[in-house]
Design an enzyme around this catalytic site. Sequence first.
Site, short mmCIF file in Angstrom:
data_model
loop_
_atom_site.label_atom_id
_atom_site.label_comp_id
_atom_site.label_asym_id
_atom_site.label_seq_id
_atom_site.Cartn_x
_atom_site.Cartn_y
_atom_site.Cartn_z
CG ASP A 137 -1.95 1.09 1.22
OD1 ASP A 137 -1.71 2.13 0.59
OD2 ASP A 137 -3.00 0.90 1.84
CG HIS A 197 -4.80 3.33 -0.67
ND1 HIS A 197 -4.68 3.13 0.69
CD2 HIS A 197 -5.74 4.31 -0.82
CE1 HIS A 197 -5.48 3.94 1.34
NE2 HIS A 197 -6.15 4.67 0.44
#
Length: 363
Positions: A291, A322
């Site tokens: 992420d 993400h």
Amino acid sequence: GCCRLLCKRSALAQHLVRSLGRSAALRGGRWPWPRWPRLQMLRQLLQPPELEPAVARELLQLPDTGLVALDWLVGPWGAAGGGGGGPSPVLLLIPNAAGKVTEGLLQLGLRALERGFIPVIFNRRGHNGCPLTTPRLQPFGDPGDLREAVTYLRCRHPAAPLLAVSEGSGSGLLLAYLGESGSSSRLAAAACISPVFRGREWFEAGMPWLYEWPLLLHLKRGLSRYVGSLAEAVDTDRLLGSRSLRELEEALFCRTGSHPTSWEAYWERNEPLRDADEAAVPVLCLCSADDPVRGPPARSLPWELFRSSPYFFLLLTPRGGHCGFPRRGAGGCWGHEAVLEYFRAMAEFLRAEERRKGLPRPR
């Protein structure tokens, strides 16, 4: 696949391991852009919805005369009765902290609608076209407005299970609400997709400009409509001249004219996990190790919380970006399937516990 479920041992944890292990969502998922999670993130933020769903908006007035908006998804077909009665579970969708309703959040809502849920999007004050009637916006981790919305949903659907799922930085609001409310949250279960756990560190570390600038422009465009209303409370020149999300957050909530406060004091009241030990609702946190917004797992994930609390479950995957978790072919995001499977498994576990203990179903 390569997912891991990190949690404290319990009967619920064992049930989730079995249910998620059987789920097709976690088998065969393929990350199409393994080396470019930032490009996938930018596509998600900038891509307009492929199919605009029909929504029925309600404006909920708060005790201080402020307004939040509840958008009931009724599908892309214009079906009537988005908030109709019945035992169908109500799914509260919480966008990121900038109020950006992404393509991914809409896809999750529509997929839930197809499976019999009643999805509704929570829009904060001044976000997503919600009128701003007071010179006050909602701080990052202040769950007061969300609590009013949950109370309203419980009154409107008293017999339906109430669930909540948040996306990205919007998870700060949901986590703060669960901790502050404890056993009085009125939720049956919750899930966070790519959550931000440590708000202050997240703002101070800075974010990839591919993520920060689109959200910053989205926020400024929305706030520019209310410059006159906000002028008595904040320095609007500083606000609209902010060059980062941190500067904008400080301008809105710290450098105010009526109640100025320090950056440190602001985060004492708004850290998402400040009362995490009080949470009493099962929470699934779906996170990826790559992420680019949350940051490296070693410093951005609260490992000890998942080891010690029986209510927090971390589903960790090596790749997913993400709020992306994409896969090839139809379906788009396998993370949505995992979240809906988690809610199904939770309902199954709770029904089994009621039968085992002989508890009457709540009226």
